[in-house]
Design a protein around this motif. Structure first.
Motif, short mmCIF file in Angstrom:
data_model
loop_
_atom_site.label_atom_id
_atom_site.label_comp_id
_atom_site.label_asym_id
_atom_site.label_seq_id
_atom_site.Cartn_x
_atom_site.Cartn_y
_atom_site.Cartn_z
N UNK A 120 0.90 -1.14 0.02
CA UNK A 120 -0.08 0.07 0.06
C UNK A 120 0.96 1.25 0.04
N UNK A 121 0.43 2.39 -0.61
CA UNK A 121 1.07 3.63 -0.60
C UNK A 121 1.16 3.97 0.69
N UNK A 122 2.06 4.72 1.37
CA UNK A 122 1.94 5.35 2.46
C UNK A 122 1.77 6.97 2.47
N UNK A 123 0.97 7.39 3.28
CA UNK A 123 0.52 8.68 3.32
C UNK A 123 0.85 9.58 4.61
N UNK A 124 1.45 10.70 4.50
CA UNK A 124 2.00 11.24 5.93
C UNK A 124 1.38 12.50 5.84
N UNK A 125 0.54 13.03 7.07
CA UNK A 125 -0.01 14.42 7.25
C UNK A 125 0.89 15.15 7.98
N UNK A 126 1.55 16.38 7.44
CA UNK A 126 2.51 16.95 8.00
C UNK A 126 2.07 18.36 8.36
N UNK A 127 2.13 18.95 9.54
CA UNK A 127 1.68 20.11 9.93
C UNK A 127 3.05 20.91 10.15
N UNK A 128 2.99 22.35 9.62
CA UNK A 128 4.14 23.19 9.75
C UNK A 128 3.77 24.09 11.02
N UNK A 178 3.00 27.24 11.05
CA UNK A 178 1.97 28.29 10.95
C UNK A 178 0.68 27.53 10.98
N UNK A 179 0.59 26.25 11.11
CA UNK A 179 -0.37 25.20 11.10
C UNK A 179 -1.06 24.93 9.94
N UNK A 180 -0.32 24.97 8.78
CA UNK A 180 -0.70 24.47 7.58
C UNK A 180 -0.46 23.18 7.42
N UNK A 181 -1.31 22.46 6.83
CA UNK A 181 -1.68 20.80 6.79
C UNK A 181 -1.49 20.46 5.44
N UNK A 182 -0.25 19.45 5.20
CA UNK A 182 -0.08 18.86 3.79
C UNK A 182 -0.04 17.29 4.05
#
Length: 181
Positions: free
Chosen positions: A32-40, A42-46
């Motif tokens: 399966x493809x791994x997906x990461x949720x990153x928060x910088x 300033x609070x922006x989520x990518x």
């Protein structure tokens, strides 16, 4: 050939079930493809397919299963459910057969036992007198009930001198009263 035992035995041994689930996740994990949720800062989520940068906080997120994966999981669930129901039905049949053989064995043993003799007891003609015992330190108690009344005095001969009688009682000259005869 699977290295995990059948599903029915997994219900009895949760440690083995956990080990098989972890082994399956380890084998299926790279597919399966791994997906990461990153928060910088300033609070922006990518969301990205690579791990987050050290300056960002990150969390690994699993993607939702596709329609094909859901159908496969549902089919596996239905197969496991059918196997479990079949094993439960088989177990119920075994228990019923065991109970039936136990009942037949008990009936056979009962038939082989000799019948107990019939004992007829004739009741005594009069019940025995039971005297209550209240222990060695207490005197026997008197029987229950009221004691008989004291005897009533007999009226004197009313023909003698000095007696006077009315409808209810008689009186002598000394102040004594007697019931009328």
């Amino acid at each position: 050939m699977s290295m995990c035992p059948p599903a029915a035995s997994l219900f009895r041994r949760p440690g083995v079930a956990l080990l098989c689930a972890l082994a399956g996740a380890w084998i299926a994990g790279p597919a399966q493809a791994q997906v990461f949720r990153c928060t910088d800062a300033q609070g922006r989520v990518t969301y990205t397919g690579t791990p987050c940068a050290p300056s960002q906080s990150g969390k690994e997120v699993l993607p939702a299963p596709s329609q094909e994966e859901r159908a496969q999981q549902e089919a596996q669930y239905q197969q496991a459910l059918e196997r479990r129901r079949a094993e439960q039905a088989l177990q119920a049949e075994r228990e019923a057969a065991q109970a039936q053989s136990d009942a037949a064995r008990a009936a056979e043993q009962a038939a082989q036992r000799p019948q107990p003799p019939v004992i007829v007891q004739v009741p005594p003609s009069s019940p025995p007198v039971v005297v209550p015992s209240y222990g060695p330190f207490y005197p026997p108690r008197p029987p229950h009930g009221r004691p008989p009344p004291p005897p009533r005095p007999q009226p004197p001969d009313t023909k003698a001198d000095g007696y006077n009688c009315n409808v209810f009682r008689c009186y002598d000259g000394k102040g004594n009263t007697y019931p009328r005869p």
